[in-house]
Write an enzyme that holds these catalytic residues in place. Sequence first.
Site, PDB file in Angstrom:
ATOM      1  N   HIS A  12       0.826  -1.219   0.000  1.00 13.96           N
ATOM      2  CA  HIS A  12       0.000   0.000   0.000  1.00 13.96           C
ATOM      3  C   HIS A  12       0.858   1.265   0.000  1.00 13.96           C
ATOM      4  O   HIS A  12       0.514   2.264   0.637  1.00 13.96           O
ATOM      5  CB  HIS A  12      -0.992  -0.033   1.172  1.00 13.96           C
ATOM      6  CG  HIS A  12      -0.347  -0.079   2.535  1.00 13.96           C
ATOM      7  ND1 HIS A  12      -0.881  -0.787   3.586  1.00 13.96           N
ATOM      8  CD2 HIS A  12       0.765   0.511   3.013  1.00 13.96           C
ATOM      9  CE1 HIS A  12      -0.114  -0.625   4.642  1.00 13.96           C
ATOM     10  NE2 HIS A  12       0.897   0.158   4.328  1.00 13.96           N
ATOM     11  N   HIS A  59      -1.687   4.811   9.563  1.00 14.40           N
ATOM     12  CA  HIS A  59      -0.303   5.263   9.758  1.00 14.40           C
ATOM     13  C   HIS A  59      -0.241   6.601  10.518  1.00 14.40           C
ATOM     14  O   HIS A  59       0.661   7.396  10.292  1.00 14.40           O
ATOM     15  CB  HIS A  59       0.397   5.436   8.413  1.00 14.40           C
ATOM     16  CG  HIS A  59       0.522   4.185   7.596  1.00 14.40           C
ATOM     17  ND1 HIS A  59      -0.534   3.607   6.934  1.00 14.40           N
ATOM     18  CD2 HIS A  59       1.599   3.403   7.324  1.00 14.40           C
ATOM     19  CE1 HIS A  59      -0.113   2.531   6.277  1.00 14.40           C
ATOM     20  NE2 HIS A  59       1.160   2.380   6.502  1.00 14.40           N
ATOM     21  N   HIS A 193      10.051  -4.038   4.218  1.00 13.25           N
ATOM     22  CA  HIS A 193      10.545  -2.657   4.146  1.00 13.25           C
ATOM     23  C   HIS A 193      10.836  -2.120   5.539  1.00 13.25           C
ATOM     24  O   HIS A 193      10.231  -2.547   6.510  1.00 13.25           O
ATOM     25  CB  HIS A 193       9.629  -1.718   3.362  1.00 13.25           C
ATOM     26  CG  HIS A 193       8.223  -1.508   3.874  1.00 13.25           C
ATOM     27  ND1 HIS A 193       7.309  -2.527   4.040  1.00 13.25           N
ATOM     28  CD2 HIS A 193       7.556  -0.374   4.219  1.00 13.25           C
ATOM     29  CE1 HIS A 193       6.143  -2.019   4.443  1.00 13.25           C
ATOM     30  NE2 HIS A 193       6.278  -0.716   4.582  1.00 13.25           N
ATOM     31  N   GLU A 240       3.963  -5.334   8.554  1.00 11.37           N
ATOM     32  CA  GLU A 240       2.634  -5.145   7.938  1.00 11.37           C
ATOM     33  C   GLU A 240       2.140  -6.416   7.247  1.00 11.37           C
ATOM     34  O   GLU A 240       0.929  -6.605   7.090  1.00 11.37           O
ATOM     35  CB  GLU A 240       2.672  -4.018   6.893  1.00 11.37           C
ATOM     36  CG  GLU A 240       2.811  -2.625   7.480  1.00 11.37           C
ATOM     37  CD  GLU A 240       2.907  -1.555   6.404  1.00 11.37           C
ATOM     38  OE1 GLU A 240       2.852  -0.367   6.765  1.00 11.37           O
ATOM     39  OE2 GLU A 240       3.055  -1.875   5.195  1.00 11.37           O
TER      40      GLU A 240
HETATM   41  C1  DHB Z   1       6.342   2.954   2.043  1.00 11.80           C
HETATM   42  C2  DHB Z   1       5.606   1.784   2.266  1.00 11.80           C
HETATM   43  C3  DHB Z   1       4.589   1.769   3.232  1.00 11.80           C
HETATM   44  O1  DHB Z   1       3.854   0.662   3.524  1.00 11.80           O
HETATM   45  C4  DHB Z   1       4.301   2.916   3.954  1.00 11.80           C
HETATM   46  O2  DHB Z   1       3.294   2.872   4.834  1.00 11.80           O
HETATM   47  C5  DHB Z   1       5.034   4.073   3.740  1.00 11.80           C
HETATM   48  C6  DHB Z   1       6.061   4.093   2.787  1.00 11.80           C
HETATM   49  C7  DHB Z   1       7.400   3.007   0.996  1.00 11.80           C
HETATM   50  O3  DHB Z   1       7.746   1.977   0.396  1.00 11.80           O
HETATM   51  O4  DHB Z   1       7.924   4.091   0.727  1.00 11.80           O
HETATM   52 FE    FE Z   2       2.510   1.042   5.343  1.00 12.71          FE
END
Ligand code: DHB
Ligand code: FE
Length: 280
Positions: A12, A59, A193, A240
């Site tokens: 997302h 978030h 990530h 996540e």
């Molecule tokens: C990114 C991915 C995420 O799930 C998020 O909440 C904020 C940033 C990203 O890959 O930049």
């Molecule tokens: Fe996220």
Amino acid sequence: MARILGGVTSSHIPAVGNAIANNLTQEHYWKRFFDGYGPAQEWLQKVKPDIVIVVYNDHGLNFFLDKVPTFALGCADMYHNADEGWGLKPVAPFQGDAEFSWHLAESLVEQEFDICTCQEMLVDHGFVNPIRALYGTHEKWPVKAIPLAVNTVQHPVPTAARCLKLGRALRKAIESYPEDLKVVIFGTGGLSHQLQGERAGLINIEFDLECVEKIAHEPEWMTKFTNAEIMELAGTEGIETIMWLVMRGALQDDAKLIHKHYHAPISNTGAGVLVMENAA
Ligand code: DHB
Ligand code: FE
């Protein structure tokens, strides 16, 4: 009775909203990522759900760190997006179904998932971007949507096992609704990530590919990891991915894998798409 047709999982990433809003989806950087959504879009057009339940994490838009529910269900007839990054115009509001939501809440609480019920809920990129990637841009969305927020932001975060169980409880809740509704579950977020600290930028392609495969065919596999182990392997925000298990738990154990796609890196993330279908 309400019926679960299947589920879709998707990362997302906020930059996806920017890519769509600014017509960048066919640019070299984005093309392969967005190509991964084609079969998922086609599947949704074929099965035509009346409503999608979007499992995502807030978030910091609707809940800030001072008050974080572990699980929160939207119980409203309308959900508004608000600008929470990139300076983008909020997308059109989403029609919900408060009556259905209250049924889900009642059933979940009966099954000992004591969720927070929200009669007002602002939805952020976690909810909006998968819908945009899967349905395109609309002034009026062609499907109703219900937000189901899971805390993946502030310790303590629920375990993968708990998320799988929530999905199973959600299945019972949906399938006990007397109205003929066609429902699809979206699990959003992940895959690996990390946006902060010394390991910012971490992506673990090998672990991501294993998660995609196992969530489809052997979801219990993921429950053997503690959250600390998942974060070690997939990065702090990679946690996540546990939300994909809510989708998976809501489907039949032998649901059919229709499509999978993986692309890394995109923005800061290893991104995946799964489409799974229940037998009729
Ligand atoms: C990114 C991915 C995420 O799930 C998020 O909440 C904020 C940033 C990203 O890959 O930049
Ligand atoms: Fe996220």
